[in-house]
Design a protein around this motif. Sequence first.
Motif, PDB file in Angstrom:
ATOM      1  N   LYS A  96       0.829  -1.206   0.000  1.00 52.22           N
ATOM      2  CA  LYS A  96       0.000   0.000   0.000  1.00 52.22           C
ATOM      3  C   LYS A  96       0.863   1.255   0.000  1.00 52.22           C
ATOM      4  O   LYS A  96       0.580   2.217  -0.700  1.00 52.22           O
ATOM      5  CB  LYS A  96      -0.931   0.009   1.213  1.00 52.22           C
ATOM      6  N   SER A  97       1.905   1.228   0.781  1.00 48.00           N
ATOM      7  CA  SER A  97       2.805   2.378   0.873  1.00 48.00           C
ATOM      8  C   SER A  97       3.452   2.684  -0.475  1.00 48.00           C
ATOM      9  O   SER A  97       3.556   3.845  -0.882  1.00 48.00           O
ATOM     10  CB  SER A  97       3.886   2.118   1.925  1.00 48.00           C
ATOM     11  N   LEU A  98       3.879   1.643  -1.181  1.00 49.87           N
ATOM     12  CA  LEU A  98       4.475   1.831  -2.506  1.00 49.87           C
ATOM     13  C   LEU A  98       3.480   2.446  -3.482  1.00 49.87           C
ATOM     14  O   LEU A  98       3.840   3.274  -4.314  1.00 49.87           O
ATOM     15  CB  LEU A  98       4.990   0.500  -3.056  1.00 49.87           C
ATOM     16  N   ARG A  99       2.230   2.053  -3.360  1.00 48.80           N
ATOM     17  CA  ARG A  99       1.209   2.597  -4.246  1.00 48.80           C
ATOM     18  C   ARG A  99       0.848   4.037  -3.883  1.00 48.80           C
ATOM     19  O   ARG A  99       0.609   4.853  -4.749  1.00 48.80           O
ATOM     20  CB  ARG A  99      -0.025   1.702  -4.251  1.00 48.80           C
ATOM     21  N   TRP A 100       0.848   4.343  -2.577  1.00 49.46           N
ATOM     22  CA  TRP A 100       0.580   5.721  -2.149  1.00 49.46           C
ATOM     23  C   TRP A 100       1.667   6.666  -2.637  1.00 49.46           C
ATOM     24  O   TRP A 100       1.418   7.834  -2.890  1.00 49.46           O
ATOM     25  CB  TRP A 100       0.477   5.814  -0.622  1.00 49.46           C
ATOM     26  N   LYS A 101       2.886   6.155  -2.775  1.00 46.50           N
ATOM     27  CA  LYS A 101       3.998   6.984  -3.246  1.00 46.50           C
ATOM     28  C   LYS A 101       3.737   7.573  -4.625  1.00 46.50           C
ATOM     29  O   LYS A 101       4.289   8.613  -4.971  1.00 46.50           O
ATOM     30  CB  LYS A 101       5.296   6.169  -3.293  1.00 46.50           C
TER      31      LYS A 101
END
Length: 125
Positions: A96-101
Amino acid sequence: DQLCKKIKKAGGAEQYNANQKYTAAVAVAAEACAEDTKGQTCYICTQALHWKTKEGLVRMCACRGTAGFAHVSCLAEQAKILVAEAEENNLDWKAKSLRWKRWHTCGLCEQDYHGVVRGALGWAC
């Protein structure tokens, strides 16, 4: 009363204001990048002029050559889709964090967007 109808259609006063700020920020970003983006196409939708918004291209990352040109609305839509897929598929926090980036980082060169492009993306969400 016309303004009230526009506000209601946009989803309320806050969303109406955010939409106005986003539109203005996209125009500023496209104008700031106009010289650099002449003759290029969006790497997401492959068009020079966005089919719906008619906005121009931007690029405020480390991409060089013909890479990294995009419409702010294409970048925003791509980020929205990636985040929604992560939530829908219950991905772990790292995924999720990678996608939020993607809201603030170029998916090609992985550098943070800066300046007016980052500001426009901030109003998009």
